[in-house]
Structures are given as C-alpha cells and as structure tokens.
Design an enzyme around this catalytic site. Structure first.
Site, PDB file in Angstrom:
ATOM      1  N   SER A   1      -3.330 -32.329  40.743  1.00 53.27           N
ATOM      2  CA  SER A   1      -3.793 -33.176  41.851  1.00 53.27           C
ATOM      3  C   SER A   1      -5.287 -33.402  41.733  1.00 53.27           C
ATOM      4  O   SER A   1      -6.063 -32.441  41.662  1.00 53.27           O
ATOM      5  CB  SER A   1      -3.481 -32.502  43.190  1.00 53.27           C
ATOM      6  OG  SER A   1      -2.085 -32.493  43.375  1.00 53.27           O
TER       7      SER A   1
ATOM      8  N   ARG B   1      -8.250 -24.381  48.489  1.00 52.18           N
ATOM      9  CA  ARG B   1      -8.836 -24.680  47.168  1.00 52.18           C
ATOM     10  C   ARG B   1     -10.355 -24.465  47.122  1.00 52.18           C
ATOM     11  O   ARG B   1     -11.043 -25.124  46.353  1.00 52.18           O
ATOM     12  CB  ARG B   1      -8.509 -26.115  46.717  1.00 52.18           C
ATOM     13  CG  ARG B   1      -7.045 -26.458  46.701  1.00 52.18           C
ATOM     14  CD  ARG B   1      -6.248 -25.704  45.633  1.00 52.18           C
ATOM     15  NE  ARG B   1      -4.839 -26.038  45.815  1.00 52.18           N
ATOM     16  CZ  ARG B   1      -3.986 -25.286  46.506  1.00 52.18           C
ATOM     17  NH1 ARG B   1      -4.378 -24.134  47.020  1.00 52.18           N
ATOM     18  NH2 ARG B   1      -2.745 -25.653  46.666  1.00 52.18           N
TER      19      ARG B   1
ATOM     20  N   GLU C   1     -10.522 -32.523  44.136  1.00 51.13           N
ATOM     21  CA  GLU C   1     -10.290 -31.076  43.963  1.00 51.13           C
ATOM     22  C   GLU C   1     -10.814 -30.685  42.577  1.00 51.13           C
ATOM     23  O   GLU C   1     -11.351 -29.608  42.369  1.00 51.13           O
ATOM     24  CB  GLU C   1      -8.783 -30.812  44.046  1.00 51.13           C
ATOM     25  CG  GLU C   1      -8.404 -29.376  43.799  1.00 51.13           C
ATOM     26  CD  GLU C   1      -6.894 -29.166  43.845  1.00 51.13           C
ATOM     27  OE1 GLU C   1      -6.221 -29.760  44.718  1.00 51.13           O
ATOM     28  OE2 GLU C   1      -6.388 -28.409  42.996  1.00 51.13           O
TER      29      GLU C   1
HETATM   30  C1  LIG Z   1      -0.121 -30.378  35.531  1.00 45.21           C
HETATM   31  C2  LIG Z   1      -1.025 -29.597  36.458  1.00 45.21           C
HETATM   32  C3  LIG Z   1      -0.505 -29.062  37.624  1.00 45.21           C
HETATM   33  C4  LIG Z   1      -1.319 -28.327  38.499  1.00 45.21           C
HETATM   34  N1  LIG Z   1      -0.774 -27.797  39.620  1.00 45.21           N
HETATM   35  C5  LIG Z   1      -1.546 -27.058  40.445  1.00 45.21           C
HETATM   36  C6  LIG Z   1      -0.978 -26.463  41.625  1.00 45.21           C
HETATM   37  O1  LIG Z   1       0.205 -26.570  41.903  1.00 45.21           O
HETATM   38  N2  LIG Z   1      -1.812 -25.764  42.425  1.00 45.21           N
HETATM   39  C7  LIG Z   1      -3.140 -25.593  42.147  1.00 45.21           C
HETATM   40  O2  LIG Z   1      -3.833 -24.912  42.918  1.00 45.21           O
HETATM   41  N3  LIG Z   1      -3.699 -26.140  41.054  1.00 45.21           N
HETATM   42  C8  LIG Z   1      -2.937 -26.863  40.197  1.00 45.21           C
HETATM   43  N4  LIG Z   1      -3.491 -27.420  39.084  1.00 45.21           N
HETATM   44  C9  LIG Z   1      -4.949 -27.281  38.853  1.00 45.21           C
HETATM   45  C10 LIG Z   1      -5.366 -26.063  38.007  1.00 45.21           C
HETATM   46  O3  LIG Z   1      -4.296 -25.652  37.160  1.00 45.21           O
HETATM   47  C11 LIG Z   1      -5.806 -24.896  38.889  1.00 45.21           C
HETATM   48  O4  LIG Z   1      -6.932 -25.256  39.672  1.00 45.21           O
HETATM   49  C12 LIG Z   1      -6.166 -23.661  38.048  1.00 45.21           C
HETATM   50  O5  LIG Z   1      -6.364 -22.573  38.916  1.00 45.21           O
HETATM   51  C13 LIG Z   1      -7.405 -23.847  37.191  1.00 45.21           C
HETATM   52  O6  LIG Z   1      -7.471 -22.760  36.286  1.00 45.21           O
HETATM   53  P1  LIG Z   1      -8.196 -22.934  34.880  1.00 45.21           P
HETATM   54  O7  LIG Z   1      -8.192 -21.626  34.180  1.00 45.21           O
HETATM   55  O8  LIG Z   1      -7.632 -24.067  34.135  1.00 45.21           O
HETATM   56  O9  LIG Z   1      -9.667 -23.266  35.376  1.00 45.21           O
HETATM   57  P2  LIG Z   1     -10.707 -24.269  34.704  1.00 45.21           P
HETATM   58  O10 LIG Z   1     -10.235 -25.663  34.845  1.00 45.21           O
HETATM   59  O11 LIG Z   1     -11.041 -23.784  33.347  1.00 45.21           O
HETATM   60  O12 LIG Z   1     -11.950 -24.046  35.672  1.00 45.21           O
HETATM   61  C14 LIG Z   1     -11.887 -24.520  37.015  1.00 45.21           C
HETATM   62  C15 LIG Z   1     -13.081 -23.955  37.774  1.00 45.21           C
HETATM   63  O13 LIG Z   1     -12.937 -22.538  37.875  1.00 45.21           O
HETATM   64  C16 LIG Z   1     -14.050 -21.880  37.285  1.00 45.21           C
HETATM   65  N5  LIG Z   1     -13.556 -20.675  36.604  1.00 45.21           N
HETATM   66  C17 LIG Z   1     -12.624 -20.605  35.628  1.00 45.21           C
HETATM   67  N6  LIG Z   1     -12.435 -19.316  35.263  1.00 45.21           N
HETATM   68  C18 LIG Z   1     -13.284 -18.572  36.029  1.00 45.21           C
HETATM   69  C19 LIG Z   1     -13.589 -17.177  36.111  1.00 45.21           C
HETATM   70  N7  LIG Z   1     -12.999 -16.269  35.318  1.00 45.21           N
HETATM   71  N8  LIG Z   1     -14.514 -16.780  37.009  1.00 45.21           N
HETATM   72  C20 LIG Z   1     -15.142 -17.678  37.815  1.00 45.21           C
HETATM   73  N9  LIG Z   1     -14.911 -19.011  37.780  1.00 45.21           N
HETATM   74  C21 LIG Z   1     -13.993 -19.440  36.885  1.00 45.21           C
HETATM   75  C22 LIG Z   1     -14.647 -22.886  36.300  1.00 45.21           C
HETATM   76  O14 LIG Z   1     -16.012 -22.635  36.059  1.00 45.21           O
HETATM   77  C23 LIG Z   1     -14.408 -24.195  37.034  1.00 45.21           C
HETATM   78  O15 LIG Z   1     -15.399 -24.409  38.004  1.00 45.21           O
HETATM   79  C24 LIG Z   1      -2.698 -28.141  38.196  1.00 45.21           C
HETATM   80  C25 LIG Z   1      -3.217 -28.679  36.998  1.00 45.21           C
HETATM   81  C26 LIG Z   1      -2.396 -29.395  36.137  1.00 45.21           C
HETATM   82  C27 LIG Z   1      -2.963 -29.920  34.853  1.00 45.21           C
END
Ligand SMILES: Cc1cc2nc3c(=O)[nH]c(=O)nc-3n(C[C@H](O)[C@H](O)[C@H](O)COP(=O)(O)OP(=O)(O)OC[C@H]3O[C@@H](n4cnc5c(N)ncnc54)[C@H](O)[C@@H]3O)c2cc1C
Length: 308
Positions: free
Chosen positions: A227, A172, A297
């Site tokens: 998480s 992560r 995380e």
């Molecule tokens: C119900 C639920 C279940 C989940 N299960 C998992 C799982 O199984 N495994 C897991 O790893 N995660 C899980 N997550 C966490 C999350 O979905 C992941 O971390 C996901 O990759 C975040 O993507 P996002 O587009 O929502 O990022 P955001 O929340 O919008 O951003 C997260 C971070 O990434 C950066 N970011 C976003 N887009 C970019 C880009 N294009 N370039 C550079 N930086 C960027 C942002 O600035 C921020 O720092 C879960 C979340 C929820 C709500």
C-alpha cells in the site's frame, strides 16, 4: 570520509557504489556510496564505532517500504536482510527474532513452535526490523502489541534494551518517546515477541488462508511497495483512489494497479521519478475530488537524479 571506509576492516561485506534497485521491492532507484552487510551484531558494533559521526547512514531491510530516488543515497546503507536472522525459542510463550529475518520466516517459525498470534506477518514481505520500524500489520494484527522487548543499536555502536513504553506507537508509525523522531537514530537488532501457545497445524492453516486471501486481492509477482498511502481517518485510501477513477493511471512505466488501487506497480521500465510523480498526481487528484490529502506510507528517500 570515503577513504576512511575503504581502509576499514570488517567481517561482513562492505562495497562501494552499489546499485540499490535490486535491494528493494520496487526495483528502482540509484546507487549508494557504500553498502555494509554485517556478519553479525558485533561486526555492526565495530563498524558503527569506527565510522565518522558525520557520515550519513540508513538501515535497509528488504526494501519493501521505500522509494529510493534515481540519484541514490549519500553515505552508507546498512543492509540487514539476511544477517541478524536468528530465531530462538526462549520459553513457553516467547521467541527471539533477529531484525534481518524475513517476517514470513518468523511467522512460519512461530507457527511451527506452536505459538499463535504472529500468523499475519507471513504475508508482509519485509524484515522483522522493518516491521518494528513501521509497526507493520495486516488483518487486524500489528507487530508492536506482540513485543516484549527489543534490542537497538545507536549511532556510536552502543546497544540498548528497550520496551514498548519507550515508543509512541501508532498506525504504521513508531517514534522514540525521548527523541521525538522515527526510531531515534537507533536501529533494531532483535525483538522478543510474546505469543499464545496453540496448535501448530492451526497456525499453518491460518497462514495459508491469509496468503490465499492476499493473492486474491493484491497484485502478485510485480514490483510494488504494498500500500502506497496510509488509510485516512475513518476511510480507505484504495476506495478514494478508485472512486476518483485513477485505477490504471500511468506515468512512464508506472501504473496505479487495476487490481488494488492503493498499489502502484510498473512494467520494469519505470524510474523512481515516474513513481514519485504518480504518487503526487494521485494525492492532487484525490484531494481535488474529496478534499482529503493522502499521506504516503512508503518512505521516499535519496537524491533526485539531477543533484550532484
Ligand atoms: C506486496 C507487498 C505487500 C505488503 N503488505 C503489507 C502489509 O500487509 N502490512 C504492512 O504493514 N506492510 C506491508 N507492506 C510494506 C512493507 O512490507 C512493510 O512496511 C515492512 O515492514 C517493511 O520492512 P522492510 O524490511 O522491507 O523495510 P525497508 O523497506 O527496508 O525499510 C522501511 C523503513 O524501516 C526502516 N528500517 C528497516 N529496518 C530497520 C531496523 N532494523 N531498524 C530500524 N529501522 C529499520 C528503514 O530505514 C526504512 O525507513 C507490503 C509491501 C509489499 C511490497
């Protein structure tokens, strides 16, 4: 600085004083001074090349791994979910996915194309860009081992091609080797994944099986960020929280889930401060009991409500 933005011509949406809570899966947090949703990559290039270097900016995907504080964010939020959402078959083993594409759509696209290895992405409710920034993973898979190359954009709007060797990639975490910080002030625009040719039906069935497993073990349909804490070396954050007796612990409307102890949910009335306070309380109580300091995380960003 803010006047400068008001006079900027873009093809996408540029709005002032935008509530961020609806753009996140926790559905809490204050507004951003500005939110920009680019029409396409060229629009983003033009925008970044036009704004002052000193204007704070952050990129947001589907907001499924951020806690935005109640005071909101200064500067501009570049919201990529929904734009830059292309998916293309490049050759027998490779696909290109835009950074704003939802992981679930990416996983289904790969399966339909008869490419296996990306099924685990189906249950991750973020964008491809967010998954790259977090090295998102599930069920033993992670996104970076699939990456052939990525395209990024820097703060001045210049685009660069990068490969996995340009990053230090861990559980992560993703750090730019050169800048030694996050993804080095650059944003991901797209990724090319290398996958294994296989049977589309088997891929679809695996996605269904993984989603069923998720529904059985994780709270669904409530605000959460997945998480909250990273698993500590050799252990599970959820197990430590549960053994410390913290399932169901509340602060304001926020609660440690009774279904999965590493999930923090709420009833719609919680503030970001309630959630952050509960995160700190869990850290303190787990540390007092087991001597392990859990590390979030989820990324906590923005100003406290009281800050000007
Ligand atoms: C119900 C639920 C279940 C989940 N299960 C998992 C799982 O199984 N495994 C897991 O790893 N995660 C899980 N997550 C966490 C999350 O979905 C992941 O971390 C996901 O990759 C975040 O993507 P996002 O587009 O929502 O990022 P955001 O929340 O919008 O951003 C997260 C971070 O990434 C950066 N970011 C976003 N887009 C970019 C880009 N294009 N370039 C550079 N930086 C960027 C942002 O600035 C921020 O720092 C879960 C979340 C929820 C709500």
């Amino acid at each position: 600085m803010l006047t400068h933005l008001a006079n900027l011509t873009v093809r996408g949406r540029l709005e002032r004083d935008v509530p961020l809570a609806p753009l996140t899966s926790w559905r809490v947090g204050g507004p951003a001074d500005w939110v920009f949703e680019p029409e396409d990559a060229d629009d983003l290039v033009h925008f970044l090349a036009s704004i002052p270097d000193t204007l704070p900016r952050m990129v947001l995907g589907l907001g499924s791994n951020v806690l935005i504080r109640d005071g909101g964010l200064k500067g501009v939020v570049i919201h990529l979910a929904g734009s830059l959402n292309q998916r293309l078959r490049l050759d027998p083993e490779r696909v290109e996915l835009g950074a704003g594409l939802a992981c679930a759509q990416g996983a289904r696209y790969c399966a339909a194309e008869g490419l296996t290895g990306a099924e685990f992405l189906a249950g991750i409710p973020g964008t491809v860009g967010g998954a790259l920034a977090m090295n998102a993973g599930a069920w033993g898979g992670e996104i970076w081992p699939l990456v052939d190359w990525v395209e990024v954009i820097d703060g001045s709007g210049l685009r660069h091609m990068r490969g996995p060797a340009d990053y230090r990639i861990g559980y992560r975490t993703v750090e730019n080797v050169e800048s030694d910080e996050g993804v080095g002030g650059e944003f991901f625009l797209r990724a090319v994944l290398r996958l294994t040719p296989g049977d589309p039906e088997a891929g679809r069935a695996r996605i269904q099986a993984l989603l069923r497993e998720r529904a059985a073990t994780q709270p669904q349909g409530v605000p959460s960020c997945g998480s909250v804490f990273r698993n500590p070396e050799g252990g599970h954050a959820a197990a430590l929280i549960e053994q410390a007796g913290l399932k169901g612990l509340r602060r304001g409307g926020a609660e440690i889930s009774r279904k999965h102890a590493n999930f923090l949910t709420h009833d719609g009335t919680a503030t970001a401060a309630d959630i952050e306070g509960l995160i700190h309380e869990v850290q303190a109580r787990v540390e007092a009991r087991f001597g392990v300091r859990l590390q979030p995380e989820v990324r906590v960003i923005g100003r406290q409500e009281t800050q000007a």
